[in-house]
Design an enzyme around this catalytic site. Structure first.
Site, mmCIF file in Angstrom:
data_model
loop_
_atom_site.group_PDB
_atom_site.id
_atom_site.type_symbol
_atom_site.label_atom_id
_atom_site.label_comp_id
_atom_site.label_asym_id
_atom_site.label_seq_id
_atom_site.Cartn_x
_atom_site.Cartn_y
_atom_site.Cartn_z
ATOM 1 N N HIS A 195 12.629 -3.965 0.586
ATOM 2 C CA HIS A 195 12.468 -3.602 -0.906
ATOM 3 C C HIS A 195 13.400 -4.451 -1.885
ATOM 4 O O HIS A 195 14.577 -4.422 -1.497
ATOM 5 C CB HIS A 195 12.820 -2.174 -1.305
ATOM 6 C CG HIS A 195 12.251 -1.913 -2.826
ATOM 7 N ND1 HIS A 195 11.035 -1.693 -3.189
ATOM 8 C CD2 HIS A 195 12.938 -1.828 -3.917
ATOM 9 C CE1 HIS A 195 11.066 -1.702 -4.433
ATOM 10 N NE2 HIS A 195 12.016 -1.585 -5.203
ATOM 11 N N ARG A 242 0.817 -1.169 0.177
ATOM 12 C CA ARG A 242 0.092 0.151 -0.151
ATOM 13 C C ARG A 242 0.856 1.110 0.096
ATOM 14 O O ARG A 242 2.030 1.133 0.699
ATOM 15 C CB ARG A 242 -0.874 -0.067 1.258
ATOM 16 C CG ARG A 242 -1.753 -1.059 1.416
ATOM 17 C CD ARG A 242 -2.787 -1.299 0.207
ATOM 18 N NE ARG A 242 -3.716 0.101 0.015
ATOM 19 C CZ ARG A 242 -4.277 0.175 -1.019
ATOM 20 N NH1 ARG A 242 -4.180 -0.464 -2.246
ATOM 21 N NH2 ARG A 242 -4.929 1.367 -1.248
ATOM 22 N N GLU A 247 7.851 9.500 0.825
ATOM 23 C CA GLU A 247 8.319 9.105 -0.887
ATOM 24 C C GLU A 247 8.340 7.549 -0.638
ATOM 25 O O GLU A 247 9.251 6.999 -0.181
ATOM 26 C CB GLU A 247 9.609 9.963 -1.113
ATOM 27 C CG GLU A 247 9.781 9.570 -2.670
ATOM 28 C CD GLU A 247 11.419 9.857 -2.893
ATOM 29 O OE1 GLU A 247 11.711 9.298 -3.873
ATOM 30 O OE2 GLU A 247 11.981 10.401 -2.038
ATOM 31 N N GLU A 251 16.770 -11.678 1.800
ATOM 32 C CA GLU A 251 15.767 -10.782 2.650
ATOM 33 C C GLU A 251 15.545 -11.402 3.787
ATOM 34 O O GLU A 251 15.551 -10.832 4.763
ATOM 35 C CB GLU A 251 14.444 -10.755 1.762
ATOM 36 C CG GLU A 251 14.185 -9.666 0.600
ATOM 37 C CD GLU A 251 12.958 -9.750 -0.237
ATOM 38 O OE1 GLU A 251 12.755 -8.874 -0.793
ATOM 39 O OE2 GLU A 251 12.409 -10.815 -0.004
ATOM 40 N N SER A 291 17.294 -3.983 -0.140
ATOM 41 C CA SER A 291 17.451 -2.930 0.328
ATOM 42 C C SER A 291 16.406 -2.769 1.647
ATOM 43 O O SER A 291 15.306 -3.350 1.581
ATOM 44 C CB SER A 291 17.322 -1.471 -0.266
ATOM 45 O OG SER A 291 18.141 -1.354 -1.271
ATOM 46 N N ASP A 346 9.257 4.074 -1.346
ATOM 47 C CA ASP A 346 10.523 3.419 -1.495
ATOM 48 C C ASP A 346 11.800 4.351 -1.290
ATOM 49 O O ASP A 346 12.683 4.103 -2.008
ATOM 50 C CB ASP A 346 10.516 2.375 -2.835
ATOM 51 C CG ASP A 346 9.754 1.425 -2.905
ATOM 52 O OD1 ASP A 346 9.324 1.018 -1.567
ATOM 53 O OD2 ASP A 346 9.228 1.082 -3.798
ATOM 54 N N ASN A 371 10.965 -0.282 5.749
ATOM 55 C CA ASN A 371 10.463 -1.474 4.756
ATOM 56 C C ASN A 371 11.314 -1.932 3.878
ATOM 57 O O ASN A 371 12.736 -1.522 3.870
ATOM 58 C CB ASN A 371 9.842 -0.180 3.682
ATOM 59 C CG ASN A 371 9.331 -0.958 2.506
ATOM 60 O OD1 ASN A 371 8.570 -2.017 2.447
ATOM 61 N ND2 ASN A 371 9.398 -0.541 1.065
#
Ligand code: GRF
Length: 192
Positions: free
Chosen positions: A112, A96, A146, A177, A139, A148, A110
């Site tokens: 990514h 989202r 903003e 990850e 990452s 990512d 987050n």
């Protein structure tokens, strides 16, 4: 001993949620015990729900389609996170776009699947695979307004092998990850 609480938000398969639960939930690192206090999904059929249930955690489902605006959905997310007492929120495949209602109130990171700032957005794996780049990577960054785009906390890269398939590339990304995200969480919680 201090107990530090985490919230994990997800939309899909939840393999990163599972890695967090296996490696961190109820575990002690120095003087810190980590507890996943909230698992939350915007999708009622997300695979992560069953993964959380294996650890005795009942996930909160907030369907974004039930809210009139992004801001109202984000306000509901903030309420659940604040209620849980989590001091750090992890977006682990939470698909989202978040508004300042969320980003100004919640301390969140987050995950990514690319070497940011390259390949932002939802198609990072395919785009980075198809690019000329000889390396791929993962990452973890602070969540900002903003997409990512917040400050990068950690990255790990790997070399694309000759003839590597998209499936193998994706599997390598997930393997990294599952290592990197729990490590970053421990570093943040044990420093603060
Ligand atoms: C991960 O590749 C993550 O980088 C991206 O979404 C995917 C989530 O995978 N944001 P899973 O649901 O944790 O298996």
């Amino acid at each position: 001993m201090v107990v530090k609480k985490l919230a994990v938000l997800f939309s899909g398969n939840g393999s990163n949620l599972e890695a967090i639960l296996q490696k961190l939930h109820g575990k002690i690192f120095g003087e810190t015990k980590i507890e996943v206090a909230l698992t939350l999904s915007n999708k009622a059929d997300a695979g992560g729900i069953a993964k959380a249930a294996k650890f005795g955690l009942k996930s909160v489902i907030l369907n974004h389609k039930d809210f009139a605006s992004r801001e109202e959905f984000d306000a509901a997310l903030v309420r659940e996170i604040e209620k849980s007492g989590a001091e750090l929120t992890v977006l682990a495949g939470f698909m989202r776009i978040l508004t300042p209602v969320f980003t100004s109130r919640v301390r969140a990171i987050n995950l990514h699947p690319s070497l940011l700032p390259l390949f932002k957005g939802a198609h990072a794996i395919e785009q980075s695979f198809e690019s000329d780049m000889k390396v791929g990577g993962v990452s973890v960054h602070w969540v900002s307004e903003e997409l990512d785009g917040g400050k990068i906390i950690a990255q790990r890269a790997f070399e694309k092998s000759a003839g590597m398939s998209l499936e193998a590339y994706e599997a390598k990304i997930h393997e990294i990850e599952h290592e990197l995200l729990p490590q970053v969480i421990v570093e943040i919680l044990c420093q603060s």
